[in-house]
Design a protein around this motif. Structure first.
Motif: not given
Length: 360
Positions: A46, A50-51, A133-134, A173, A175-176, A178, A214
């Protein structure tokens, strides 16, 4: 990056947590933690698209002498296994990673746990930098040096304490992320108020809409306050011989639920939300706290869109059996983190089975 907030974790192996927007693009800061010439970046299906490439390129641009490769694993708790751990070790061997290599863990708690465990074991321990990233990983699993994999019999049963060299929590991170994962992270944020800081619960209630929307400032404040609470506890009890166990508020229930569901039902944050409410009701059942305290916690978690009831179809007896194998049990006796109201958590041993069954 300018404008970043910092939380320092002291103790025998001190490190700094950086919190801010754009930290993953700061190749110089990331590369400063690579003592040798090997950087091993672990991510998942996932997050990597992205990164991962940008992070690897940023490191190599800052340090052209460093070789940086990316290892991409499947996403989800079901990938946090001994087999996957073995694959990471084989990749490190094929890479020729030396004692001064550095593992970068780019992703959520699963990636952080398994990559950190690989770093702890490769050549008896190499450097690891956590790049969560979460929200959940930013405020919990990336801080404190706990690393592990799961077994079918239970969660995080095989692992090691291995503090990172640094943590970079790049709020961009989020912003992406879920919506479900954002809410899961908020469960762990609420936990800090529940165990240590009643006023933080009031702040979270007042800023609930901003956090769910957010708002960058609100999220950065929540992350910084959560990390400061965890850092203070970890400094005093790095190996969980005492006070650090308070961080497991709700987790004995949560891990039992996750394991009984085969890691395919509630995610970790959702399970922790349910577990904290059960722990609060258990505290009421044992005469330690007022029922109004549990209702207040339940209402806040529900406001964040989190579950507060044990999922249907899980037998209470089966959950109690799972709890007996939990790392937080002692000599087969059930041990729980309970509270005497918000901000006043404590560890209680020899909790009677019937009291636990009553709240399940």
């Amino acid at each position: 990056m300018s404008g970043a907030r910092h939380v320092d974790v002291g103790g025998a192996a001190p490190y700094r947590i950086a919190i801010g927007d754009g930290l993953l693009r700061d190749g110089a800061a990331l590369a400063s933690h690579v003592r040798g010439r090997h950087a091993f970046l672990v991510s998942d299906a996932n997050v990597a698209p992205l990164y991962a490439r940008d992070v690897a390129d940023a490191i190599q641009a800052a340090r052209p002498d460093v070789r940086c490769i990316v290892s991409c694993m499947p996403a989800g708790e079901s990938a946090k296994t001994l087999d996957r751990f073995g694959e990471l070790l084989r990749e490190l061997a094929d890479f020729g990673a030396t004692r001064d290599a550095c593992v970068f863990a780019l992703g959520g708690g699963v990636v952080g746990d398994i990559a950190g465990f690989a770093a702890a074991c490769w050549m008896r321990g190499i450097d690891c930098v956590q790049l969560p990233t979460t929200l959940l990983a930013m405020v919990d699993s990336s801080v404190g040096g706990k690393t592990a994999v799961d077994l079918p019999q239970g969660k995080n049963l095989v692992g090691a304490f291995h503090p990172p060299r640094a943590v970079f929590a790049d709020t961009a991170t989020l912003r992406t992320l879920p919506d479900r994962e954002l809410r899961a992270g908020l469960a762990e944020v609420v936990k800090y108020g529940a165990i240590r800081d009643d006023a933080f619960l009031d702040w979270l209630d007042a800023h609930a809409e901003a956090l769910l929307a957010r708002d960058a400032g609100a999220l950065a404040e929540a992350i910084a306050r959560s990390c400061a609470h965890k850092a203070a506890i970890v400094e005093r009890d790095p190996l969980e011989h005492g006070e650090r166990a308070l961080l497991n508020f709700g987790h004995t229930f949560a891990h039992a639920i996750e394991t009984e569901q085969g890691y395919g039902g509630l995610n970790h944050g959702e399970a922790v939300a349910v577990g904290m409410v059960r722990a609060a009701h258990l505290s009421t059942q044992l005469g330690l706290a007022d029922a109004a305290d549990a209702r207040r916690l339940e209402a806040l978690l529900a406001r964040f869109g989190l579950p507060v009831e044990v999922p249907a179809g899980l037998a209470p007896d089966a959950l109690v059996s799972r709890m007996r194998l939990d790392k937080k049990a002692a000599a087969g006796r059930l041990r729980f983190v309970v509270w005497r109201g918000a901000g006043r958590a404590e560890v209680l041993s020899d909790v009677p089975d019937d009291a636990v069954l009553a709240v399940l």
